[in-house]
Design a protein around this motif. Sequence first.
Motif, PDB file in Angstrom:
ATOM      1  N   ALA B 430     -60.987  16.224   7.462  1.00 30.91           N
ATOM      2  CA  ALA B 430     -60.697  15.189   8.432  1.00 30.91           C
ATOM      3  C   ALA B 430     -61.628  13.995   8.257  1.00 30.91           C
ATOM      4  O   ALA B 430     -61.204  12.846   8.382  1.00 30.91           O
ATOM      5  N   ALA B 431     -62.889  14.275   7.936  1.00 28.12           N
ATOM      6  CA  ALA B 431     -63.848  13.185   7.761  1.00 28.12           C
ATOM      7  C   ALA B 431     -63.449  12.280   6.610  1.00 28.12           C
ATOM      8  O   ALA B 431     -63.701  11.078   6.633  1.00 28.12           O
ATOM      9  N   ALA B 432     -62.810  12.875   5.592  1.00 29.03           N
ATOM     10  CA  ALA B 432     -62.376  12.080   4.444  1.00 29.03           C
ATOM     11  C   ALA B 432     -60.977  11.525   4.663  1.00 29.03           C
ATOM     12  O   ALA B 432     -60.406  10.900   3.765  1.00 29.03           O
ATOM     13  N   GLY B 433     -60.411  11.791   5.833  1.00 30.01           N
ATOM     14  CA  GLY B 433     -59.088  11.241   6.123  1.00 30.01           C
ATOM     15  C   GLY B 433     -57.955  12.005   5.497  1.00 30.01           C
ATOM     16  O   GLY B 433     -56.834  11.522   5.431  1.00 30.01           O
ATOM     17  N   ALA B 434     -58.218  13.229   5.026  1.00 27.95           N
ATOM     18  CA  ALA B 434     -57.165  13.992   4.344  1.00 27.95           C
ATOM     19  C   ALA B 434     -56.799  15.224   5.161  1.00 27.95           C
ATOM     20  O   ALA B 434     -57.509  15.625   6.076  1.00 27.95           O
ATOM     21  N   GLU B 436     -54.799  19.327   4.563  1.00 28.05           N
ATOM     22  CA  GLU B 436     -54.558  20.308   3.495  1.00 28.05           C
ATOM     23  C   GLU B 436     -53.235  20.065   2.780  1.00 28.05           C
ATOM     24  O   GLU B 436     -53.095  20.409   1.618  1.00 28.05           O
ATOM     25  N   VAL B 437     -52.241  19.527   3.480  1.00 27.32           N
ATOM     26  CA  VAL B 437     -50.937  19.377   2.845  1.00 27.32           C
ATOM     27  C   VAL B 437     -50.781  18.024   2.150  1.00 27.32           C
ATOM     28  O   VAL B 437     -49.745  17.751   1.564  1.00 27.32           O
ATOM     29  N   ASP B 438     -51.809  17.178   2.232  1.00 30.96           N
ATOM     30  CA  ASP B 438     -51.690  15.853   1.629  1.00 30.96           C
ATOM     31  C   ASP B 438     -51.658  15.921   0.116  1.00 30.96           C
ATOM     32  O   ASP B 438     -52.379  16.710  -0.499  1.00 30.96           O
ATOM     33  N   LEU B 439     -50.807  15.085  -0.476  1.00 30.44           N
ATOM     34  CA  LEU B 439     -50.896  14.824  -1.906  1.00 30.44           C
ATOM     35  C   LEU B 439     -51.830  13.641  -2.093  1.00 30.44           C
ATOM     36  O   LEU B 439     -52.187  12.966  -1.128  1.00 30.44           O
ATOM     37  N   LEU B 440     -52.188  13.361  -3.345  1.00 30.92           N
ATOM     38  CA  LEU B 440     -53.055  12.202  -3.578  1.00 30.92           C
ATOM     39  C   LEU B 440     -52.432  10.932  -3.022  1.00 30.92           C
ATOM     40  O   LEU B 440     -53.107  10.109  -2.406  1.00 30.92           O
ATOM     41  N   VAL B 441     -51.096  10.776  -3.198  1.00 27.48           N
ATOM     42  CA  VAL B 441     -50.481   9.521  -2.744  1.00 27.48           C
ATOM     43  C   VAL B 441     -50.448   9.417  -1.224  1.00 27.48           C
ATOM     44  O   VAL B 441     -50.632   8.340  -0.669  1.00 27.48           O
ATOM     45  N   THR B 442     -50.189  10.535  -0.527  1.00 29.15           N
ATOM     46  CA  THR B 442     -50.165  10.427   0.935  1.00 29.15           C
ATOM     47  C   THR B 442     -51.577  10.228   1.472  1.00 29.15           C
ATOM     48  O   THR B 442     -51.785   9.537   2.466  1.00 29.15           O
ATOM     49  N   TRP B 443     -52.537  10.812   0.786  1.00 28.22           N
ATOM     50  CA  TRP B 443     -53.936  10.587   1.163  1.00 28.22           C
ATOM     51  C   TRP B 443     -54.251   9.098   1.008  1.00 28.22           C
ATOM     52  O   TRP B 443     -54.872   8.483   1.876  1.00 28.22           O
ATOM     53  N   LEU B 444     -53.807   8.547  -0.109  1.00 29.62           N
ATOM     54  CA  LEU B 444     -53.987   7.119  -0.368  1.00 29.62           C
ATOM     55  C   LEU B 444     -53.416   6.293   0.798  1.00 29.62           C
ATOM     56  O   LEU B 444     -54.046   5.371   1.299  1.00 29.62           O
ATOM     57  N   TYR B 445     -52.217   6.674   1.231  1.00 32.05           N
ATOM     58  CA  TYR B 445     -51.578   5.949   2.328  1.00 32.05           C
ATOM     59  C   TYR B 445     -52.416   6.054   3.601  1.00 32.05           C
ATOM     60  O   TYR B 445     -52.685   5.065   4.268  1.00 32.05           O
ATOM     61  N   ARG B 446     -52.830   7.288   3.925  1.00 42.25           N
ATOM     62  CA  ARG B 446     -53.640   7.471   5.127  1.00 42.25           C
ATOM     63  C   ARG B 446     -54.910   6.628   5.073  1.00 42.25           C
ATOM     64  O   ARG B 446     -55.316   6.021   6.064  1.00 42.25           O
ATOM     65  N   LEU B 447     -55.551   6.607   3.895  1.00 33.95           N
ATOM     66  CA  LEU B 447     -56.810   5.877   3.766  1.00 33.95           C
ATOM     67  C   LEU B 447     -56.605   4.399   4.055  1.00 33.95           C
ATOM     68  O   LEU B 447     -57.428   3.772   4.710  1.00 33.95           O
ATOM     69  N   THR B 448     -55.501   3.825   3.571  1.00 35.27           N
ATOM     70  CA  THR B 448     -55.315   2.394   3.798  1.00 35.27           C
ATOM     71  C   THR B 448     -54.820   2.116   5.210  1.00 35.27           C
ATOM     72  O   THR B 448     -55.327   1.231   5.868  1.00 35.27           O
ATOM     73  N   GLN B 449     -53.822   2.873   5.669  1.00 38.41           N
ATOM     74  CA  GLN B 449     -53.203   2.524   6.937  1.00 38.41           C
ATOM     75  C   GLN B 449     -54.013   2.997   8.143  1.00 38.41           C
ATOM     76  O   GLN B 449     -54.046   2.326   9.160  1.00 38.41           O
ATOM     77  N   ASP B 450     -54.653   4.163   8.033  1.00 36.35           N
ATOM     78  CA  ASP B 450     -55.376   4.679   9.195  1.00 36.35           C
ATOM     79  C   ASP B 450     -56.847   4.291   9.174  1.00 36.35           C
ATOM     80  O   ASP B 450     -57.450   4.094  10.214  1.00 36.35           O
ATOM     81  N   GLN B 451     -57.423   4.224   7.977  1.00 35.70           N
ATOM     82  CA  GLN B 451     -58.868   4.029   7.920  1.00 35.70           C
ATOM     83  C   GLN B 451     -59.282   2.706   7.279  1.00 35.70           C
ATOM     84  O   GLN B 451     -60.468   2.420   7.237  1.00 35.70           O
ATOM     85  N   SER B 452     -58.339   1.949   6.785  1.00 36.01           N
ATOM     86  CA  SER B 452     -58.644   0.699   6.076  1.00 36.01           C
ATOM     87  C   SER B 452     -59.672   0.910   4.981  1.00 36.01           C
ATOM     88  O   SER B 452     -60.505   0.060   4.722  1.00 36.01           O
ATOM     89  N   ASN B 453     -59.669   2.079   4.375  1.00 38.85           N
ATOM     90  CA  ASN B 453     -60.639   2.376   3.326  1.00 38.85           C
ATOM     91  C   ASN B 453     -60.022   2.039   1.970  1.00 38.85           C
ATOM     92  O   ASN B 453     -59.646   2.912   1.197  1.00 38.85           O
TER      93      ASN B 453
END
Lengths: 280, 489
Positions: B430-434, B436-453
Amino acid sequence: MNRPFRILLRHVLLMLLAAIWLTPIFWLVVTSFGTDSGPNIRSFFPADYTLAHYEALLFGTDSVSQFPQWFLNTLIVAVFTCLISTAFVLMVAYAMSCMRFPARKPMMNIAIILNLFPGFLSMIAVYFILKEVGLTNSLTGLTIIYSAGSGMGYLIAKGFFDTISRSLREAAYLEGANEFTVFWRIILPLSKPIVVYTVINTFLMPWMDFVFASIMMNSGVASEKTVALGLFSMVDKVNRNRYFAQFCAGGVLVSIPISVLFIIMQKFYVEGITGGSVKG
Amino acid sequence: MGKNTSPQRRTRQQPVLLRFFAALSRFLAGAWHAFRDGDASVKLSALIWGASCFRRRQFFKGVLLCLEQLVFIALIVILSPDLIKLGSLGEVQAQRVYDPVTRRNVWNDYDNSFLILLFGVICLFLLALMIIQWLRNLRHARQTELMARKGRHIPTFAEDAANYFGRKFHRTLLTLPTLGVVCFTIIPLLVMIAIAFTNYDRNHLVPTNLFTWVGLTNFRSLVSMTSSSSFAYAFRNVLAWTLIWAVLASLSCYIIGILMAMLISHRDTRGKRFWRTCFTVAMAVPQFVSLLLVRNLFADVGIVNTLCKSCGITDWLHNIGAIPTANVIPFLTHPAWAKPMILLINIWVGVPYQMLIATGILMNIPGELLEAARIDGANAWQSFRNITMPYILFITGPSLVNSIVSNINNFNVIWLLSRDVYTTSDQLMAAAGATEVDLLVTWLYRLTQDQSNYKMASVIGILVFIVCAALTLTAFSRLTRGDREGAFQ
C-alpha cells in the motif's frame, strides 16, 4: 461409445459452454428490465419487470446520467477516428507492403520498438501537451489520441496486401499507372475484407476504450463523457445503488449495435484477420 | 527475391548498431563530399538552402526550401529559451509577488519544469531534423549539379510534384501518419523516459514547484529496499505476478480457444454458425460493460455469493478453511481468490477472440491432407496430433509471443475488476501504491492518477518496455518473418 452418443455429448458440451458464456449477458438483460435500481442480489431473476430504467436512461437525464449525450459524443469521436485511422492504416500498409525505399525497414523496426512501450506511458505526457493547447476534455482531443498513432497498427493490413499478387501491380505499371492509381484502383478494391476489418476496428475503439478517455476527460462533467466513462461512473461506489440497472440498460443499448456489426461482419472479420496476421 | 537475398542475409548478420553507424558515417561523408566538390551555388546552399535550386532554375523549389529553412530557424529560436534551461529544468520558483502598478499580488515569471522539458525535447528533435534536412539538401544540390554538368534534364517543379504520386508515393502516404506518431507517441515517450531521471512527484508538482534531474536514484530505489521506500518490495511482487499472469492468461486463452474452435468446426457439429454467434456475442459486448458486470456478479454482496450461500457452498468452503470469513466468498477481494478468479474471467473475455482466429485457421487447413490421412487409416486423434496441431502451432506460434506481450500490458481486465473493489492489507504494498493483483501497467496508472508519482511511473514504464523487449528478442527469429513477405506475392 457409438457415434450418435458422441454427437449428442458434443452438443451437450457446446450447450454448457454457451451457457457459461451467455449467462452474464443474459443477467445483464434481465437486470436492465428489473424493478431494482441497484444490483439485484437476492435472486437471479428480478421480482418484477419494467421499462423504467430505459426510459430514465433515454429521456430522464440528470447530473449523473446523460446517456444520449454520451452516445452522441462517442459517435462523433468514433466516426472521425474511423475515417482518419482507416486512412492512416491503409496508407502505411500500402507503403510498407508494396513499395521499397531505404527508410522502410528502419521505420518498421521503430514501430515494433514503440509498440513495446505501454501505450499508457506516452499518454501521460500527451495529456500535458493537450492541456497546454486546451484540448483536454474536448472531443477533438479525444479523436486526436485515438487516431494520431494509428498508423502503427498497419501490420495486419500489410500482411493482407502482401498476399495480393505482385504481377497484378506490375501489369498496371506497364500500362503506365502510377503508384497512386495502383493503390486506389487495384489494391484497395481487392482488399475489401481488410478494409472492412480496419473500419470496424477503428470505429469500435472509442466505444471500447476506457483508459485513455479517463485520462483525457477528467473534468467530471457528466455531459462531456463518452459512453464508457459515463457507464463507469454509474457503478462507482457512490452511484451504484441508484444507477446499476441504468448501467445495465446502457450496456444493452451499446452492445446491440456492436453485436449486430460483429455478426454481420463476422465473415469479413475472420477473412481479414487470417488473411493478414497469421502467416508462418 | 531470388538473387539478391544472399547479400542481404550477410549484412543482416552485423549488429544493428554497427549498421546504423555505418549508414550514418556514409551519410555524413556524402554531405561533406558534396560540399567540398560542389560548385559555388552548392557551397552557398549550405547557408541558404534554396541557393543551388535558383542556380538550376528550379525557382519554385528554391523558394520552398528557403521557406522550410526559415520555419525551422523560427521554431528553434522560439523554443531555444527552454533548450537552454534543459540542463537545470528551471530555477525560478513560482510565487506571488506584489505588483506596485496594479497593487495586487500576481504570479511572478516562473519556470515550469515540465514545459521546459517538453519544449526542450521538441527543440532537440527539431534541431536534429533540421541538420538532417540540411545535409540531405547539400547532397541533393550536388547531385543536381552533376546532372546539369552531364547535360541531363533537370526536373521541373511539376515533374517533382508528379513524382510524389509515383516513385516517391511512399512519402505522400507516410507523411501524415508519421507526423501523428512523432507528435503523439515518440515525443511524449521521450519526455516520459526523461522524467524517470528526475524527481517529478507529489512534492515537486508543476507549476507551483520545480523538479530537476536526479540521475539513477529512482532506479536504485526499485532494487534496494530502504526504510522510507518499499518500492523494491512492491516491484518484486508486481513483476512476479505480471509474468505469471501474462503466461497463464495467454496460454489458457490460446489452448481453450483452439479446442473450442475444433469442437465447433467438427463435421459432426450441427449449427456451426449458431454456436459461433453465441460466443461472438459475448465478445461484442464492450469489455468495460462485461467486466463491470462480472465484477458485480462476484462482489462480496453479489448474486453469486447469495446463490452460493443458499446452496451451502459458502458454509462448506468455510468448514474446510478455504475462506477466512463465514458467509462471504471473497471472490475479488482476497489475494488467494482474486488472482485465479481474474484469470478465469479473463478466459471468459479472451477465448471468443482466440476461437474466432483459430476457426479461420482451421478452415484453411488443406482438406486433402486430412482426407489422405483418413484414407490411410488414421483415426481422429492421430490426424489431430500429426496434422491439425502442427499446422496450428506453425501458424499461430509467433502470435503467442505477441499475446504474452499484450497481456503484460493488459490494463482493462485487471483494472476494471479491481478498481474500488480490491484493497490490499499489505502495508508495504500500500505504501508503494500497489496491490497484489496489480500488473506493472495498472500500478503505473495508480502511481500517476492516485499519487502523482510520475518519476516512479516512468521508471516502471521503462521496465515494462525492457521486459517486453527481452521477450520479443528471444522470439526475434520468428518475428522477423517479414523477410519472407515476398514469397507470397
